[in-house]
Write an enzyme that holds these catalytic residues in place. Structure first.
Site, PDB file in Angstrom:
ATOM      1  N   GLY A  62      12.322  -0.393  66.934  1.00  0.00           N
ATOM      2  CA  GLY A  62      12.078  -1.981  66.569  1.00  0.00           C
ATOM      3  C   GLY A  62      13.321  -2.852  67.297  1.00  0.00           C
ATOM      4  N   PRO A  63      12.919  -4.271  67.795  1.00  0.00           N
ATOM      5  CA  PRO A  63      13.691  -5.323  68.243  1.00  0.00           C
ATOM      6  C   PRO A  63      14.858  -5.385  67.465  1.00  0.00           C
ATOM      7  CG  PRO A  63      12.074  -5.939  67.168  1.00  0.00           C
ATOM      8  CD  PRO A  63      11.239  -4.783  67.004  1.00  0.00           C
ATOM      9  N   CYS A  93      15.160   5.456  67.557  1.00  0.00           N
ATOM     10  CA  CYS A  93      16.435   4.747  68.479  1.00  0.00           C
ATOM     11  C   CYS A  93      16.880   3.622  67.485  1.00  0.00           C
ATOM     12  CB  CYS A  93      14.552   4.310  69.222  1.00  0.00           C
ATOM     13  SG  CYS A  93      16.330   3.562  71.130  1.00  0.00           S
ATOM     14  N   GLN A  97      20.351   4.165  65.338  1.00  0.00           N
ATOM     15  CA  GLN A  97      21.626   3.725  64.752  1.00  0.00           C
ATOM     16  C   GLN A  97      22.082   2.791  64.039  1.00  0.00           C
ATOM     17  OE1 GLN A  97      20.397   0.612  67.712  1.00  0.00           O
ATOM     18  NE2 GLN A  97      20.112   1.253  69.581  1.00  0.00           N
ATOM     19  N   SER A 142      18.931  -1.636  74.891  1.00  0.00           N
ATOM     20  CA  SER A 142      19.899  -1.763  75.505  1.00  0.00           C
ATOM     21  C   SER A 142      20.817  -1.141  74.471  1.00  0.00           C
ATOM     22  CB  SER A 142      19.424  -3.046  75.017  1.00  0.00           C
ATOM     23  OG  SER A 142      17.924  -3.752  75.666  1.00  0.00           O
ATOM     24  N   LEU A 143      21.151  -1.134  73.056  1.00  0.00           N
ATOM     25  CA  LEU A 143      21.903  -0.652  72.637  1.00  0.00           C
ATOM     26  C   LEU A 143      22.571   0.693  71.965  1.00  0.00           C
ATOM     27  CD1 LEU A 143      21.021  -3.907  69.701  1.00  0.00           C
ATOM     28  CD2 LEU A 143      22.984  -3.910  71.683  1.00  0.00           C
ATOM     29  N   HIS A 185      12.672   8.086  72.909  1.00  0.00           N
ATOM     30  CA  HIS A 185      11.192   7.869  71.812  1.00  0.00           C
ATOM     31  C   HIS A 185      10.664   9.182  72.687  1.00  0.00           C
ATOM     32  CE1 HIS A 185      11.163   3.955  70.924  1.00  0.00           C
ATOM     33  NE2 HIS A 185      12.162   3.813  71.535  1.00  0.00           N
ATOM     34  N   GLU A 187       7.698   9.571  70.747  1.00  0.00           N
ATOM     35  CA  GLU A 187       6.097   9.275  70.148  1.00  0.00           C
ATOM     36  C   GLU A 187       5.701   8.802  72.131  1.00  0.00           C
ATOM     37  OE1 GLU A 187       8.581   7.024  69.780  1.00  0.00           O
ATOM     38  OE2 GLU A 187       7.629   5.124  70.743  1.00  0.00           O
TER      39      GLU A 187
END
Ligand SMILES: C=C(O[C@@H]1C=C(C(=O)O)C=C[C@H]1O)C(=O)O
Ligand SMILES: NC(=O)CC[C@H](N)C(=O)O
Length: 762
Positions: A62-63, A93, A97, A142-143, A185, A187
């Protein structure tokens, strides 16, 4: 406790790849049932009381960041439950984190972000990588998690970003608890080696862990069902009260009239009467084939709806009803409307027999995403859904010049006979090539208001800040150009239509497979779109197809196909941009059709009138596991549902869709309205075809609105204001200057019809 089949809970953090993950999970464990909830749907305390219903949990991507509570929601705490509540969990992802931060890991920004890029992943070969060979994995992040000095978590995989020489953790596990996670990812359609294999291994580990603990699932009951509903794919379709048996018969007359073209036919059918509604969907260039012309009559039903309203308008001739929606939304109302208007007996080769034709705005899609629309100073709103029900139509087959007349009105033989006569005599008159399409006398005193280059470029940079921060993977930034025309050579009237002349010029200058002229007052849309959004074929066994475009290069003598191939297919930036939308669209499709989704074509370069484009094709079919009543399958309501759930088109938003739209709304000065939505049809046979509303211009007038609408004072009859939207996908690899140029190329394809001199653009 029962030995139930496997049940998995997938926690969605508002990502646009969640249903792909569900599909991957189903492939790895075919008999598992998958329940999907949003990360803020339940408090953590509530969530905890349900974990014993599930064999395992997936914490999805997710964002944003796990350091921001709103981004990760209740999922963050799952890793910290006491031993009695332990459940095997797989993080992806943002999920990885989140696990990392719960055990002392630190979230840092990547030196160079990776969105839609494939990296080779090195791994231990154990745990979730047991038996797994080479892994080439797609990354959208990005992280990353820095685990320095951490003792609870074990690293399982890494990537070494060559350009930056940095070692990034790509997978980890908890040393004592049943938690595994990947940063990449699994998927994504381009992930190789670390997808189903890793998901399968996770399941084996989860099963063994559950078995060793004698952990068995609570039987599914009313309590769980109330919270989680039915498993994916669970459409929750609005009920259509009854399967409609009162089917109309399509009457068809086939004529071979190769001398007639779409323009001539439209003009025979009064397109020049600007006061009347008119619709044509034209395949004005390959790969398009059929052109659909609506032959509207005085009482053709015209449906308009504006976002935020609890009613719609249904206009038929002089009568205009304001219909309260009650507990339904406009989409279900239209679905029920179509359920009462089925037809059979049309020619199977024709795409359209009759049905709804019109457009959906960008904002109606924004509304579907549950993003509040604050009416930008415009009261009342112009229609966000604007559709007319076409009962008589003409279809042109550009392959062989066949013309088909069709009516779904009962006993309409006289209209067919009269129209046959009309077309035959017109064909004789037009046996010499038509000169139509060359009208240039629409020139008027024009004022152009183009986006400001510096502002646009600075917004590209702001978009990139959001991308670097992990808020989005790709953002389709756009800007409007407004053209005010004064002193038109003639006013719109019953015999003159300046907008039609504009369309004729556009189809000549920028012929496109998804062209269209829609005059559905108060809106006129003149379109030359290269992009199909969504088509669904006639049931039974309907195929759903989406054809996103991402990647644009201008045409010119110096840009041959070979050059375009190199600049598009050969560019990691362009392929990454396209891949992100392909994955997003797979997710949109999986949400509705279930498992059966395929990428039929990936990143093919297609030639259009003024640009080369990078195009992918994704198709889906509804499987039996989809819990949809026969009535929905039979009349195309599933296609309609897919349209409702997939707007705005992913290629016009970026990914993840919801967060990207929210960001774009802070950057763009005004609503996009008709631009960036979709236009097309839903046929009475259950088929449909909707194009992305780009390379187009639109205008509103207040003159002919439904009488219930509070009208703006009539504008000057000889003046018009047109809007052209244009933009492009911004990625971390974008160069602001080049994005500005690309936006201008797209804008120019339409701006030319207003006589704008190219030299003034900068
Ligand atoms: C935003 C536009 O086009 C969209 C963006 C594209 C791109 O970034 O390459 C290509 C096609 C469209 O999906 C537009 O035409 O205005
Ligand atoms: N795909 C994801 O889950 C991304 C996670 C996080 N937003 C990042 O950019 O790193």
């Amino acid at each position: 406790m029962s030995p139930a089949t496997e049940r998995v809970l997938l926690v969605d953090s508002y990502d646009s790849f969640t249903f792909n993950l569900a599909a991957l999970c189903r492939r790895a464990v075919p008999d598992c049932s998958i329940h999907i909830i949003k990360n803020d749907q339940l408090t953590f305390a509530d969530l905890l009381s349900y974990t014993d219903y599930f064999s395992a949990i997936i914490v999805g991507p997710g964002p944003g960041s796990p350091d921001i509570p709103e981004d990760i929601g209740a999922a963050n705490h799952l890793w910290r439950v006491d031993n009695t509540h332990l459940v095997p969990i797989f993080g992806v992802c943002l999920g990885l984190q989140s696990l990392a931060t719960q055990y002392g890991g630190i979230i840092k920004r990547l030196p160079v972000v990776k969105h839609g890029q494939v990296s080779v992943v090195e791994h231990t070969g154990g745990d979730i990588f047991k038996g797994v060979g080479v892994v080439k994995a797609v990354r959208y992040h990005s992280l990353h998690a820095d685990l320095t000095g951490n003792e609870d978590l074990e690293e399982l995989a890494w990537t070494f970003d060559n350009d930056e020489n940095t070692r990034i953790v790509m997978a980890l596990k908890h040393s004592k608890r049943p938690f595994w996670a990947v940063q990449y990812h699994p998927e994504s359609v381009l992930t190789e080696g670390g997808g189903i294999e890793v998901m399968f291994n996770f399941w084996c580990l989860a099963r063994s862990w559950n078995a060793a603990r004698n952990r068995s699932l609570l039987p599914w009951d009313g309590k769980a069902s109330t919270v989680f509903g039915s498993p994916w794919p669970n459409l929750l379709l609005p009920s259509i009260s009854k399967y409609c048996t009162d089917s109309r018969t399509v009457l068809t007359t086939t004529l071979h009239l190769p001398d007639l073209n779409a323009v001539t036919i439209c003009e025979l059918f009064n397109v020049t009467n600007d006061k009347s509604p008119f619709v044509m969907l034209e395949s004005a260039a390959a790969p398009g084939r059929y052109t659909i012309i609506g032959c509207l009559h005085t009482t053709s039903p015209h449906i308009t709806y504006s976002v935020g309203n609890d009613f719609l308008h249904l206009q038929q001739g002089e009568s205009c009803a304001r219909i309260p929606l009650g507990s339904r939304d406009v989409w279900s109302w239209v679905s029920a409307f179509m359920n009462q208007r089925k037809a059979s007996g049309g020619l199977s080769n024709l795409p359209f027999w009759g049905g709804l034709v019109g457009y959906m705005s960008y904002e109606i899609g924004v509304e579907s995403l549950s993003i509040p629309i604050t009416a930008a100073g415009e009261r009342p709103r112009h229609p966000d859904m604007n559709l007319v029900f076409v009962e008589r139509s003409i279809i042109l087959d550009s392959n062989d010049g066949t013309v088909y007349l069709q009516s779904i009105l009962e006993g309409d033989h006289k209209w067919l006979a009269d129209t046959t006569e009309l077309l035959r005599s017109a064909a004789q008159r037009h046996s010499t090539p038509s000169t139509n399409g060359t009208h240039s006398s629409v020139d008027a005193r024009a004022t152009f208001s183009l986006p400001d280059g510096e502002t646009y470029k600075s917004r590209v940079s702001i978009c990139q800040e959001h991308l670097y921060a992990g808020e989005s993977y790709e953002l389709c930034l756009t800007a409007p150009t407004r053209i005010t025309l004064r002193d038109l050579p003639w006013a719109a009237s019953e015999t003159q239509s300046p907008s039609w002349e504009r369309y004729k010029l556009l189809r000549k200058l920028n012929p496109a497979p998804h062209a269209g002229y829609l005059r559905l007052h108060p809106t006129t849309l003149v379109a030359s779109s290269p992009e199909r959004f969504l088509s669904f074929s006639r049931p039974p066994g309907a195929t759903f197809q989406l054809r996103p475009i991402k990647g644009t290069v201008r045409k010119g003598p110096d840009i041959t196909r070979a050059v375009a191939e190199k600049e598009l297919r050969g560019s990691p930036k362009e392929v990454a941009g396209n891949l992100m939308i392909v994955d997003l669209i797979r997710h949109d499709l999986h949400a509705v059709v279930g498992q059966d989704v395929d990428v039929k074509q990936f990143c093919t370069v297609e030639e259009y009138s003024t640009v080369w484009q990078l195009v992918s094709v994704i198709e889906g079919k509804v499987g039996d596991t989809v819990d949809a009543p026969d009535s929905h399958r039979a009349n195309g309501a599933l296609g309609w549902e897919l349209l409702r759930r997939s707007l705005p088109p992913g290629s016009m938003t970026g990914a993840p869709k919801k967060r990207s739209v929210e960001i774009l709304r802070t950057l763009e000065d005004s609503e996009r309205n008709v631009y960036s939505g979709a236009f097309g049809y839903w046929c009475v046979s259950g088929a449909g075809d909707w194009s992305v509303t780009i390379r187009s211009c639109f205008k509103y007038d207040g003159r002919y609105s439904c009488k219930h609408t509070t009208e703006a004072p009539p504008p000057d009859d000889r003046a018009e204001e047109w809007v052209i939207g244009a933009g492009g996908a911004i990625t971390a690899l974008s160069d602001p200057e080049k994005e500005w140029e690309e936006m201008l190329i797209k804008l120019r394809s339409v701006l030319r019809v207003f006589g704008y001199p190219a030299s003034r653009e900068n």
